[in-house]
Design a protein around this motif. Structure first.
Motif, mmCIF file in Angstrom:
data_model
loop_
_atom_site.group_PDB
_atom_site.id
_atom_site.type_symbol
_atom_site.label_atom_id
_atom_site.label_comp_id
_atom_site.label_asym_id
_atom_site.label_seq_id
_atom_site.Cartn_x
_atom_site.Cartn_y
_atom_site.Cartn_z
ATOM 1 N N ASP A 86 0.812 -1.215 0.000
ATOM 2 C CA ASP A 86 0.000 0.000 0.000
ATOM 3 C C ASP A 86 0.852 1.275 0.000
ATOM 4 O O ASP A 86 0.320 2.379 -0.035
ATOM 5 N N GLN A 87 2.186 1.128 0.054
ATOM 6 C CA GLN A 87 3.061 2.288 0.166
ATOM 7 C C GLN A 87 3.591 2.713 -1.205
ATOM 8 O O GLN A 87 3.830 1.866 -2.073
ATOM 9 N N PRO A 88 3.809 4.015 -1.420
ATOM 10 C CA PRO A 88 4.422 4.485 -2.668
ATOM 11 C C PRO A 88 5.807 3.852 -2.864
ATOM 12 O O PRO A 88 6.592 3.781 -1.922
ATOM 13 N N GLY A 89 6.059 3.394 -4.076
ATOM 14 C CA GLY A 89 7.337 2.760 -4.378
ATOM 15 C C GLY A 89 7.308 1.252 -4.296
ATOM 16 O O GLY A 89 8.251 0.585 -4.696
ATOM 17 N N PHE A 90 6.201 0.704 -3.766
ATOM 18 C CA PHE A 90 6.093 -0.741 -3.612
ATOM 19 C C PHE A 90 4.923 -1.306 -4.430
ATOM 20 O O PHE A 90 4.342 -2.325 -4.072
ATOM 21 N N GLU A 91 4.622 -0.636 -5.530
ATOM 22 C CA GLU A 91 3.535 -1.115 -6.376
ATOM 23 C C GLU A 91 3.871 -2.460 -7.024
ATOM 24 O O GLU A 91 2.992 -3.284 -7.266
ATOM 25 N N ASP A 92 5.156 -2.683 -7.288
ATOM 26 C CA ASP A 92 5.622 -3.934 -7.889
ATOM 27 C C ASP A 92 5.790 -4.976 -6.778
ATOM 28 O O ASP A 92 6.617 -4.807 -5.878
#
Length: 245
Positions: free
Chosen positions: A147-153
């Motif tokens: 759910d955090q920005p930068g961890f979409e992958d």
């Protein structure tokens, strides 16, 4: 493959899904949970090497043969003990805050669990996390980061968790190694350091270990908790640098 597996029914080969025997009148009622709790009590008191089905049965006022109705091997018992430890970590609540806070919470929970159960360091690596508690813990960790920005992958999320976990397990094993050496010697930590320092001085005097000598002379030696936190911060800084590159 059997029809049972094709239908999606539980696989009796796996201890997590194997039904327990039907309850029957007995002087000491048993369950898989009681067996695991007894094994943890034994390991906490005497170490993992002391755990055997015979000793666990004795602690429960039962016979080893009765335990075999619930657990086939000692390895299954160790898997269940590991999963119970993950259950304790889950019970502490969800991972909250920014990704750094989530990862720090995961690391600290593991360290606290090891301090409650010193034997846990021996089980944290080399065993697949297939138990229901371990999978619940992994799912919660993945969800907290996803759910955090930068961890979409999800691949990046997984690799980050693996990297932090590798640091945590290694740091805790390193911490345990010195504790083990002191424990085996029968001395206090201070007595052990005084007893071994002359040997260390002789080795450094040979000139073969100049960098180790620098560490002894120049490096401040923090508490285990401070050292753990410093190492963890280096890992988190590395993750942040990668995200910002």
């Amino acid at each position: 493959m059997s029809n049972q597996k094709e239908s999606g029914a539980p696989d009796p080969f796996l201890v997590w899904e194997r039904p327990e025997p039907k309850k029957r009148p007995a002087p000491a009622p048993l369950s898989r949970d009681r067996i695991v709790r007894a094994a943890i009590t034994l390991a906490d008191a005497e170490g993992l090497a002391a755990v055997s089905l015979r000793k666990v049965a004795a602690l429960l006022g039962s016979s080893p043969m009765r335990l075999y109705g619930y657990i086939d091997t000692k390895e299954e018992l160790l898997d269940l003990m590991l999963d119970a430890a993950y259950g304790e970590m889950i019970a502490e609540g969800p991972f909250q805050g920014a990704w750094q806070d989530c990862l720090r919470t995961m690391a600290q929970r593991t360290r606290e669990a090891v301090h409650r159960h010193a034997w846990l360091t021996e089980l944290l690596s080399g065993r697949p996390l297939q138990g229901p508690n371990a999978m619940t813990y992994s799912e919660a960790a993945l969800a907290a980061l996803s759910d955090q920005p930068g961890f979409e992958d999800i691949a990046v999320t997984l690799q980050t968790l693996k990297t932090v976990t590798a640091y945590v397990v290694g740091a805790l094993q390193d911490e345990a190694s010195e504790h083990h050496a002191v424990q085996v010697s029968g001395m206090t930590k201070e007595e052990w350091q005084l007893a071994t320092y002359p040997y260390l001085e002789r080795m450094l005097a040979t000139g073969r270990f100049p960098n180790i000598a620098r560490i002894v002379k120049e490096v401040e030696h923090p508490s285990p908790a401070e050292e753990f936190e410093r190492g963890l911060q280096i890992i988190l800084d590395g993750v942040a640098a990668r995200m910002n590159s």
